[in-house]
Structure formats: structure tokens, C-alpha cells
Design a protein around this motif. Structure first.
Motif, PDB file in Angstrom:
ATOM      1  N   ARG A 293     -11.950   9.738 -40.400  1.00 14.51           N
ATOM      2  CA  ARG A 293     -12.760   9.972 -41.597  1.00 14.51           C
ATOM      3  C   ARG A 293     -12.616   8.814 -42.573  1.00 14.51           C
ATOM      4  N   LEU A 294     -11.433   8.172 -42.536  1.00 14.11           N
ATOM      5  CA  LEU A 294     -11.165   7.028 -43.406  1.00 14.11           C
ATOM      6  C   LEU A 294     -10.870   5.802 -42.558  1.00 14.11           C
ATOM      7  N   CYS A 295     -11.259   4.641 -43.036  1.00 15.65           N
ATOM      8  CA  CYS A 295     -10.957   3.385 -42.353  1.00 15.65           C
ATOM      9  C   CYS A 295      -9.450   3.180 -42.369  1.00 15.65           C
ATOM     10  N   ARG A 299      -8.768   2.331 -46.032  1.00 14.55           N
ATOM     11  CA  ARG A 299      -8.800   3.743 -46.429  1.00 14.55           C
ATOM     12  C   ARG A 299     -10.112   4.155 -47.082  1.00 14.55           C
ATOM     13  N   VAL A 301     -13.899   5.666 -47.247  1.00 15.30           N
ATOM     14  CA  VAL A 301     -14.586   6.735 -46.524  1.00 15.30           C
ATOM     15  C   VAL A 301     -15.615   6.114 -45.582  1.00 15.30           C
ATOM     16  N   ARG A 303     -18.900   6.064 -43.919  1.00 13.29           N
ATOM     17  CA  ARG A 303     -20.236   6.657 -44.085  1.00 13.29           C
ATOM     18  C   ARG A 303     -21.039   6.599 -42.794  1.00 13.29           C
TER      19      ARG A 303
END
Length: 311
Positions: A293-295, A299, A301, A303
């Protein structure tokens, strides 16, 4: 409320005037025994360790290092110190006598002693924000003690890893940061623990306050230059062709480094193949990207994910 176990059921010597378990005088060591303590428990492991207890099991059974008193069946609202005093009021530790207890360093003191020069670095930081994920590993000495079974095949020195905030997990060459809980593995002799820390976990507060934002930014800039942006990822035919030509004159070490950069940073098995939008980082394979959900780099978000193909 915690329940006591009668003194007659304890091992001989538990009620003696000597310390029941001198090896547990260290609060940090007591806290380490709670590694299987559930996060949903009504009483925190940190409060129990501070009250003199270490985990013995089964279930939620704990024991005092000083008097040997055992408590269990903890419930919501229980205060470890109060329960300790209630059931074992003669305990020298809970009465405040000198038992050689070694308290954990406050966070301020920890950062003040890193490299001997970081003074008052935590001022103005919210206490919740400043809480390390592995508080039992806050001291470099404690982190270093975890490397007893560090694999002999590794060229990385435990002292370097411990200084950079890492402790050994006991699996392969996987280490974790005591503060951000970030894990790193597959170390080589060329690696610098501080740079690897900054590469993968740039928002770690311990890292930032130990090495500075400028250092972290420079590492990120160098690392990001090897990654593709979303705009560049949709048509890579010419670029890949040029890259292959360049590889022909690269040294073996450079080719190994390039191969490592192309490897998925999550599974460390498949090649990277997905670019995250909007941050533009290319660090995972398609299978691992679907679970994020996060890089893992910045970190941000995620998309959108853009599939790329590397020859």
C-alpha cells in the motif's frame, strides 16, 4: 488483576534474601524475554519489565528477578507495580532498596551518546513519535550481543551493524533497526550499514538524528538516480539497448551491483518490474507490488502501479 503463585510452589531459594535471578537485573534484558508477549495484552511488556518482572510463561506468567514472586492472569487496568507491591510487599526491589537494578536509558540519553556528540536532539519531538519499535535494543551493547550466531560467511562486521542501529534476527544475515524496525539482508563487503539504512528507511528518526537529513538526502539522491521514473518506464527499448552495450565493458563488480539493483527489494528473488505512481520508485516485482500500500522507499501512498519490462 494479576494472581500470585504461593511461595511454597516456587523453586527453593525464591523467597531468600538474595536476588532470585541476578541475570535479570537489567531492565532491557527482562524486556527481551517478552518477545512473544501479545500486543493485545491488557498490560504492556515494558511496564512489567520496569516493575521488575520477566516473562516465564505459560500464558501471561511473569516472575520478579529480585524476590522470585510470580504473577499471572493480568486484566485491564492492572498496574504491575501496584500488583507487585500488593502480593510481594517484602520484595527489596519494589520497596525501593538497592538491588543492582539496571534501568533502560531514556531516549534522550541514548541519542546523546551516539558517537558521543548528538546533544539534545530529541527536543520538540512528540513522545509517541519518538518511541522505538524495539525498545529492548536501544543500547549498542545490547544490539551487539545479538550477533553471537552471525553467519561466518558474511563479510559485514557486527560492530558496524550495531553502530548503525541494527540487531541480528537470527535468520540468515537479516538484521533489523531497533528504532524503525526496518529489515535489511544480503550484505556484501562493499556495503555501508549507514548508507543501506538511509537507502531503504530514509524516514527512520534514529537515522536522521544520528547522520543528519543532508546525509540521508544524498544517499536517496544517488539511489534514485538508478531508478526509472513513470514517464520513462513506458518505452524502454532504446534505453535498454544502450544499457546492454554499456554492460559489455563493465567490470564484474559493476555488473553484480547492477544485477542487485534490478532485484526486487521485497522478495530479493525476482527482477523489479513495477513503477509506483506518483513517487516513481521501481523497487519490486509484480507479485510483491500487489501486496503493498506504501512505497517501501519513501513510504508514499501508491496511487497506481505501472508495469515495466527490462531486457
Amino acid at each position: 488483576m494479576g494472581d500470585m503463585i504461593p511461595a511454597e510452589e516456587l523453586e527453593p531459594g525464591a523467597a531468600s534474601s538474595q536476588l532470585f535471578d541476578p541475570s535479570m537485573r537489567s531492565e532491557a534484558r527482562r524486556l527481551r524475554t517478552f518477545w512473544q508477549w501479545p500486543h493485545t495484552a491488557p498490560v504492556s511488556a515494558r511496564d512489567l519489565a520496569k516493575a521488575g518482572f520477566f516473562f516465564v510463561g505459560p500464558r501471561d506468567q511473569v516472575q520478579c528477578f529480585c524476590c522470585g514472586g510470580v504473577l499471572m492472569d493480568w486484566g485491564p487496568g492492572d498496574c504491575p507495580v501496584a500488583e507487585h507491591l500488593k502480593f510481594f510487599s517484602s520484595c527489596k526491589f519494589i520497596r525501593g532498596e538497592d538491588t543492582g537494578n539496571q534501568e533502560m536509558f531514556p531516549l534522550q540519553e541514548i541519542f546523546d551518546t551516539v558517537d558521543g556528540q548528538f546533544l539534545s536532539l530529541l527536543q520538540g519531538i512528540d513522545s509517541e513519535e519518538a518511541a522505538p519499535q524495539n525498545p529492548e535494543m536501544v543500547t549498542e551493547e545490547m544490539r551487539l550481543s545479538t550477533f553471537r550466531n552471525w553467519p561466518q560467511y558474511s563479510d559485514m562486521h557486527p560492530e558496524q551493524l550495531a553502530r548503525a542501529g541494527f540487531f541480528y534476527t537470527g535468520q540468515g544475515d537479516v538484521v533489523k533497526c531497533f528504532y524503525c524496525d526496518g529489515a535489511v539482508r544480503n550484505w556484501s563487503f562493499r556495503d555501508d550499514p549507514w548508507r543501506e539504512h538511509a537507502k531503504w528507511y530514509p524516514e527512520c528518526e534514529f537515522l536522521l538524528r544520528s547522520k543528519g537529513r543532508e546525509f540521508v538526502s544524498s544517499v536517496q539522491e544517488a539511489f534514485s538516480s538508478t531508478l526509472l521514473s513513470p514517464r520513462d518506464s513506458w518505452d524502454q527499448t532504446e534505453q535498454d539497448s544502450s544499457a546492454l552495450q554499456d554492460e559489455s565493458w563493465m567490470s564484474t563488480e559493476e555488473q553484480l551491483r547492477l544485477q542487485e539493483e534490478r532485484m526486487c527489494k521485497v522478495c530479493m528473488d525476482r527482477d523489479v518490474s513495477v513503477v509506483f505512481v506518483p513517487c516513481g520508485h521501481l523497487v519490486t516485482c509484480g507479485e510483491c507490488a500487489s501486496n503493498l500500500r506504501l512505497c517501501p522507499i519513501c513510504r508514499a501512498v501508491i496511487r497506481e502501479s505501472v508495469r515495466t519490462f527490462m531486457s
